[in-house]
Design an enzyme around this catalytic site. Structure first.
Site, mmCIF file in Angstrom:
data_model
loop_
_atom_site.group_PDB
_atom_site.id
_atom_site.type_symbol
_atom_site.label_atom_id
_atom_site.label_comp_id
_atom_site.label_asym_id
_atom_site.label_seq_id
_atom_site.Cartn_x
_atom_site.Cartn_y
_atom_site.Cartn_z
ATOM 1 C CG ASP A 41 12.432 42.112 -14.649
ATOM 2 O OD1 ASP A 41 12.421 41.127 -15.409
ATOM 3 O OD2 ASP A 41 13.438 42.838 -14.480
ATOM 4 C CE LYS A 75 16.038 40.692 -16.312
ATOM 5 N NZ LYS A 75 15.767 41.582 -15.183
ATOM 6 C CG HIS A 108 21.093 40.576 -16.853
ATOM 7 N ND1 HIS A 108 20.992 40.926 -15.535
ATOM 8 C CD2 HIS A 108 20.566 41.621 -17.535
ATOM 9 C CE1 HIS A 108 20.432 42.120 -15.429
ATOM 10 N NE2 HIS A 108 20.164 42.564 -16.636
#
Ligand code: A2P
Length: 327
Positions: A41, A75, A108
């Site tokens: 991530d 993101k 985000h």
């Protein structure tokens, strides 16, 4: 764990590490891949995309890892929370990551910030971000869907959105969000939100699953004026410690296993090889009904939230798109 366009591995490696030396981060990613993580991530704003890209290239070239074997999330940053900026930001992320597509692209944060120089948000002298006045969630989502069509993202989702904001997106969506990433740990279990997401086929990913013990240090690294705050001490919790002793596991492993058993995908961060391995080693034991009840009782609600963004955006709590509840 199902996401709209394939499966998201049930534990990910978090890289919201703050400012770290690139070699150290590369070593941590190498360790994570070597011990079995297949889900990384990141986010444009973390500044870790380039190192991840270089490290992945090394693995791909060695023949030990194929692109399709690893799930990469990134993101849209706060200064891109606008329908006109989605295309350019995902392209910048792909270029940083040296990838043709990401497996998951997330908005985000539901509030936008004004852009400064160097691809960073504009800050005032105290380090606070400047807010954009309003977010058009439906228009942004349309541009997120366009990334699926363009093949730049295999799935799309949201981060830090609340139920009502997700409902707004769902109403206009052609492709529903496949994932919601939020702060979630033993002290902030977000039961209503998780239930809502699961009912709507949305996978929940938990950031700060260990309660982000490094939060103050990390934020101070970004900007010195950051006001420190008390943090939830999950790893030192006596109840979690006792459950760990019963299973021969650490508090961190119990805290992560609890989330896995709730059907949530934790993305713990660590720069330490032993702890990177430890956090992945949670599939050889099971919490029983009583353990799960004791863990559920640790819920503290909003007061355990670490990432409320109040210290980052001045006055964000008064913004119409601020997602979190009051204490
Ligand atoms: P370190 O990098 O020294 O391992 P979260 O993922 O909840 O945001 O927490 C990240 C923080 O927790 C990092 O400071 C990390 O420090 C620490 N940490 C990660 N895994 C463990 C673990 N298994 N035991 C203790 N601390 C951990």
């Amino acid at each position: 764990m199902e996401s709209n366009n394939g499966k998201i591995p049930s534990i990910g490696f978090g890289t919201s590490t703050g400012i770290v030396n690139p070699e150290e981060l590369e070593r941590a990613i190498d360790t994570a891949i070597a011990v079995g993580y297949r889900h990384i991530d990141t986010a444009f704003i973390y500044g870790t995309e380039k190192v991840i890209g270089q490290t992945l290239q090394k693995w791909f070239k060695s023949g030990k890892l194929k692109r399709e074997e690893i799930f990469i999330t990134t993101k849209l940053p706060v200064m891109g929370t606008h329908q006109d900026r989605v295309d350019s930001f995902i392209q910048r992320s792909l270029s940083n990551l040296q990838l043709d597509y990401v497996d998951l692209y997330l908005v985000h944060f539901p509030v936008g910030a004004k852009s400064g120089s160097n691809n960073l948000p504009l800050r005032d002298e105290q380090g606070h971000l400047f807010l954009e006045p309003k977010t058009d969630h439906a228009a942004i989502w349309k541009k997120m869907e366009a990334q699926l069509d363009a093949g730049r993202a295999r799935s799309i989702g949201l981060s830090n959105y609340n139920i009502s904001q997700i409902q707004t997106v769902l109403k206009s969506a052609r492709s529903a969000p496949s994932c919601l990433q939020v702060e979630l740990h033993a002290y902030l279990q977000q039961r209503e939100l998780v239930h809502f997401c699961h009912q709507n086929g949305i996978t929940v990913v938990a950031f700060s699953p260990l309660g982000a013990p490094d939060h103050n240090k990390r934020m101070k690294g970004y900007f010195a004026q950051y006001e420190e705050r008390p943090l939830p001490d999950i790893l030192g919790n006596a109840v979690i410690g006792r459950i760990g002793e019963k299973h021969g596991k650490s508090a961190a492993q119990v805290a992560l296993r609890f989330l896995v058993q709730l059907g949530v995908v934790p993305i713990p961060k660590s720069m330490n090889p032993g702890r990177i391995k430890e956090n992945f080693d949670v599939f050889d034991f099971e919490l029983d009904g009583e353990d799960m009840e004791r863990m559920a009782e640790l819920e503290m609600g909003e007061r355990a939230r670490v990432s409320d963004f109040l210290n980052i955006f001045k006055g964000v709590e008064h913004h119409p798109d601020y997602p979190f509840g009051k204490l």
